[in-house]
Design an enzyme around this catalytic site. Structure first.
Site, PDB file in Angstrom:
ATOM      1  N   ASP A  14       0.832  -1.202   0.000  1.00 30.77           N
ATOM      2  CA  ASP A  14       0.000   0.000   0.000  1.00 30.77           C
ATOM      3  C   ASP A  14       0.869   1.256   0.000  1.00 30.77           C
ATOM      4  O   ASP A  14       1.974   1.259   0.550  1.00 30.77           O
ATOM      5  CB  ASP A  14      -0.902  -0.018   1.241  1.00 30.77           C
ATOM      6  CG  ASP A  14      -2.063   0.946   1.142  1.00 30.77           C
ATOM      7  OD1 ASP A  14      -2.404   1.367   0.021  1.00 30.77           O
ATOM      8  OD2 ASP A  14      -2.628   1.278   2.196  1.00 30.77           O
ATOM      9  N   ASN A  16       1.432   3.378  -2.924  1.00 32.15           N
ATOM     10  CA  ASN A  16       1.990   3.809  -4.208  1.00 32.15           C
ATOM     11  C   ASN A  16       1.465   5.183  -4.638  1.00 32.15           C
ATOM     12  O   ASN A  16       2.222   6.050  -5.072  1.00 32.15           O
ATOM     13  CB  ASN A  16       1.660   2.801  -5.319  1.00 32.15           C
ATOM     14  CG  ASN A  16       2.368   1.476  -5.143  1.00 32.15           C
ATOM     15  OD1 ASN A  16       3.395   1.398  -4.483  1.00 32.15           O
ATOM     16  ND2 ASN A  16       1.815   0.426  -5.717  1.00 32.15           N
ATOM     17  N   GLY A  17       0.138   5.358  -4.525  1.00 34.01           N
ATOM     18  CA  GLY A  17      -0.478   6.611  -4.952  1.00 34.01           C
ATOM     19  C   GLY A  17      -0.003   7.797  -4.140  1.00 34.01           C
ATOM     20  O   GLY A  17       0.337   8.857  -4.673  1.00 34.01           O
ATOM     21  N   HIS A  31       2.673   3.458  -8.917  1.00 31.30           N
ATOM     22  CA  HIS A  31       2.464   2.025  -9.169  1.00 31.30           C
ATOM     23  C   HIS A  31       3.659   1.417  -9.920  1.00 31.30           C
ATOM     24  O   HIS A  31       4.058   0.285  -9.648  1.00 31.30           O
ATOM     25  CB  HIS A  31       1.173   1.805  -9.958  1.00 31.30           C
ATOM     26  CG  HIS A  31      -0.064   2.131  -9.177  1.00 31.30           C
ATOM     27  ND1 HIS A  31      -0.319   1.627  -7.918  1.00 31.30           N
ATOM     28  CD2 HIS A  31      -1.140   2.924  -9.468  1.00 31.30           C
ATOM     29  CE1 HIS A  31      -1.476   2.079  -7.464  1.00 31.30           C
ATOM     30  NE2 HIS A  31      -1.993   2.874  -8.392  1.00 31.30           N
ATOM     31  N   THR A  60     -10.536  -7.000  -5.450  1.00 30.71           N
ATOM     32  CA  THR A  60     -11.850  -6.964  -6.095  1.00 30.71           C
ATOM     33  C   THR A  60     -12.492  -5.587  -5.917  1.00 30.71           C
ATOM     34  O   THR A  60     -13.363  -5.196  -6.689  1.00 30.71           O
ATOM     35  CB  THR A  60     -12.777  -8.051  -5.501  1.00 30.71           C
ATOM     36  OG1 THR A  60     -12.726  -7.974  -4.061  1.00 30.71           O
ATOM     37  CG2 THR A  60     -12.361  -9.437  -5.939  1.00 30.71           C
ATOM     38  N   GLU A  61     -12.053  -4.845  -4.897  1.00 34.08           N
ATOM     39  CA  GLU A  61     -12.593  -3.499  -4.647  1.00 34.08           C
ATOM     40  C   GLU A  61     -11.898  -2.423  -5.479  1.00 34.08           C
ATOM     41  O   GLU A  61     -12.406  -1.305  -5.602  1.00 34.08           O
ATOM     42  CB  GLU A  61     -12.465  -3.142  -3.158  1.00 34.08           C
ATOM     43  CG  GLU A  61     -13.427  -3.886  -2.240  1.00 34.08           C
ATOM     44  CD  GLU A  61     -13.079  -5.359  -2.053  1.00 34.08           C
ATOM     45  OE1 GLU A  61     -13.999  -6.197  -2.079  1.00 34.08           O
ATOM     46  OE2 GLU A  61     -11.880  -5.685  -1.922  1.00 34.08           O
ATOM     47  N   ASN A  62     -10.712  -2.737  -6.030  1.00 37.04           N
ATOM     48  CA  ASN A  62      -9.953  -1.718  -6.764  1.00 37.04           C
ATOM     49  C   ASN A  62     -10.602  -1.287  -8.076  1.00 37.04           C
ATOM     50  O   ASN A  62     -10.215  -0.271  -8.667  1.00 37.04           O
ATOM     51  CB  ASN A  62      -8.521  -2.199  -7.044  1.00 37.04           C
ATOM     52  CG  ASN A  62      -7.642  -2.200  -5.805  1.00 37.04           C
ATOM     53  OD1 ASN A  62      -6.651  -2.920  -5.751  1.00 37.04           O
ATOM     54  ND2 ASN A  62      -7.992  -1.419  -4.799  1.00 37.04           N
ATOM     55  N   ARG A 182       1.636  -4.937   6.220  1.00 43.26           N
ATOM     56  CA  ARG A 182       0.956  -3.900   5.446  1.00 43.26           C
ATOM     57  C   ARG A 182       1.764  -2.611   5.539  1.00 43.26           C
ATOM     58  O   ARG A 182       2.072  -2.139   6.636  1.00 43.26           O
ATOM     59  CB  ARG A 182      -0.463  -3.645   5.944  1.00 43.26           C
ATOM     60  CG  ARG A 182      -1.118  -2.542   5.088  1.00 43.26           C
ATOM     61  CD  ARG A 182      -2.580  -2.337   5.362  1.00 43.26           C
ATOM     62  NE  ARG A 182      -3.122  -1.409   4.374  1.00 43.26           N
ATOM     63  CZ  ARG A 182      -4.329  -1.459   3.861  1.00 43.26           C
ATOM     64  NH1 ARG A 182      -5.143  -2.427   4.225  1.00 43.26           N
ATOM     65  NH2 ARG A 182      -4.735  -0.577   2.977  1.00 43.26           N
ATOM     66  N   ILE A 189      -6.777  -5.082   7.270  1.00 45.70           N
ATOM     67  CA  ILE A 189      -6.326  -6.173   6.398  1.00 45.70           C
ATOM     68  C   ILE A 189      -6.977  -6.148   5.021  1.00 45.70           C
ATOM     69  O   ILE A 189      -6.579  -6.906   4.133  1.00 45.70           O
ATOM     70  CB  ILE A 189      -6.518  -7.551   7.064  1.00 45.70           C
ATOM     71  CG1 ILE A 189      -7.983  -7.789   7.429  1.00 45.70           C
ATOM     72  CG2 ILE A 189      -5.641  -7.670   8.292  1.00 45.70           C
ATOM     73  CD1 ILE A 189      -8.256  -9.189   7.954  1.00 45.70           C
ATOM     74  N   GLU A 201       0.985 -13.511  12.255  1.00 44.83           N
ATOM     75  CA  GLU A 201       1.430 -12.307  12.959  1.00 44.83           C
ATOM     76  C   GLU A 201       1.290 -11.141  11.984  1.00 44.83           C
ATOM     77  O   GLU A 201       1.511 -11.310  10.782  1.00 44.83           O
ATOM     78  CB  GLU A 201       2.894 -12.457  13.391  1.00 44.83           C
ATOM     79  CG  GLU A 201       3.149 -13.612  14.347  1.00 44.83           C
ATOM     80  CD  GLU A 201       2.602 -13.341  15.751  1.00 44.83           C
ATOM     81  OE1 GLU A 201       2.527 -12.164  16.147  1.00 44.83           O
ATOM     82  OE2 GLU A 201       2.226 -14.320  16.427  1.00 44.83           O
TER      83      GLU A 201
END
Length: 236
Positions: A14, A16-17, A31, A60-62, A182, A189, A201
């Site tokens: 996470d 990149n933008g 990206h 799937t949300e992107n 992350r 998550i 973990e």
């Protein structure tokens, strides 16, 4: 008492933008920088004894992002696969893709199939790329397949237990992740490996993905090795 380092590391890549915007550049610039970072992390795995690396490339949300960004990401995936295929094979990396391919374009699916086939004999780092992947979607798809086997008489309802469903998941050939990282300071998550990460973990770090280094991965793996993992039991 701690144990050895993680055998399977999963990463939510996470930031990149935000990394690009902080430099006054478009999100796709970030990206592309993030894609280059993947190579360094993959190359670091053998020395760290990380056998399995799973990365979250596109959820799937992107699809909710702008059409320009989604089209740019799909183009980036095609370029990445074409460009890295030879190098990944040479480094003995085996690549698998997880997620629902139905919505992806035919050229990208063809390249994904090609990369999986080209690296199928490799026994080094096992790289899994989650593309059009969502944990809930994966569980729903797995449950449909399981229900179909019950309907077809291949499986009895009373034989379904917590060992059964994982055999229907996209990750059925992989061990569960030991460590989930992350980047970018977000502490959630985001629908990633929901079933598989029950006893993983977690490390939520502030580093934006294009700034993430092999050294930072090494530090996180060492930290993992010092943790006391009891899996619900009590240390004697």
């Amino acid at each position: 008492m701690g144990g050895s380092g993680p055998r399977h590391v999963a990463i939510i890549m996470d930031g990149n933008g935000r990394w690009a915007q902080a430099r006054g550049r478009p999100r796709l610039f970030g990206h592309h920088a993030g894609a280059r970072r993947v190579r360094e992390v993959v190359e670091a795995c053998p020395d760290l004894k990380v056998k399995y690396l799973t990365i979250f490339a596109f959820s799937t949300e992107n699809w909710k992002r702008t059409q320009t960004e989604v089209a740019g990401l799909m183009s980036l995936f095609r370029r990445y696969i074409s460009k890295e295929m030879q190098a990944l094979s040479a480094r003995n990396v085996r690549v698998r893709f997880i997620g629902d391919r139905v919505r992806l374009d035919k050229k990208l699916i063809q390249l994904m199939d090609q990369l999986e086939k080209a690296t199928s004999g490799n026994d080094g780092t096992q790289l899994t790329i989650a593309l059009n992947y969502g944990g809930r979607d994966e569980v729903a798809r797995a449950t449909r397949r399981l229900a179909q086997d019950v309907a077809d008489g291949k499986l009895r309802p009373e034989d379904v237990d917590q060992e059964t469903l994982p055999k229907y998941l996209d990750t059925h050939v992989l061990p569960d992740p030991d460590l989930v990282i992350r980047t970018s300071g977000e502490a959630r998550i985001s629908n990633f490996l929901l079933w598989q990460s029950a006893y993983a973990e977690y490390e939520f770090i502030d580093t934006l993905w294009p700034d993430f280094t092999a050294e930072e991965l090494k530090s996180l793996c060492n930290s993992y090795g010092r943790r006391d993992r009891r899996f619900g039991g009590v240390q004697k």
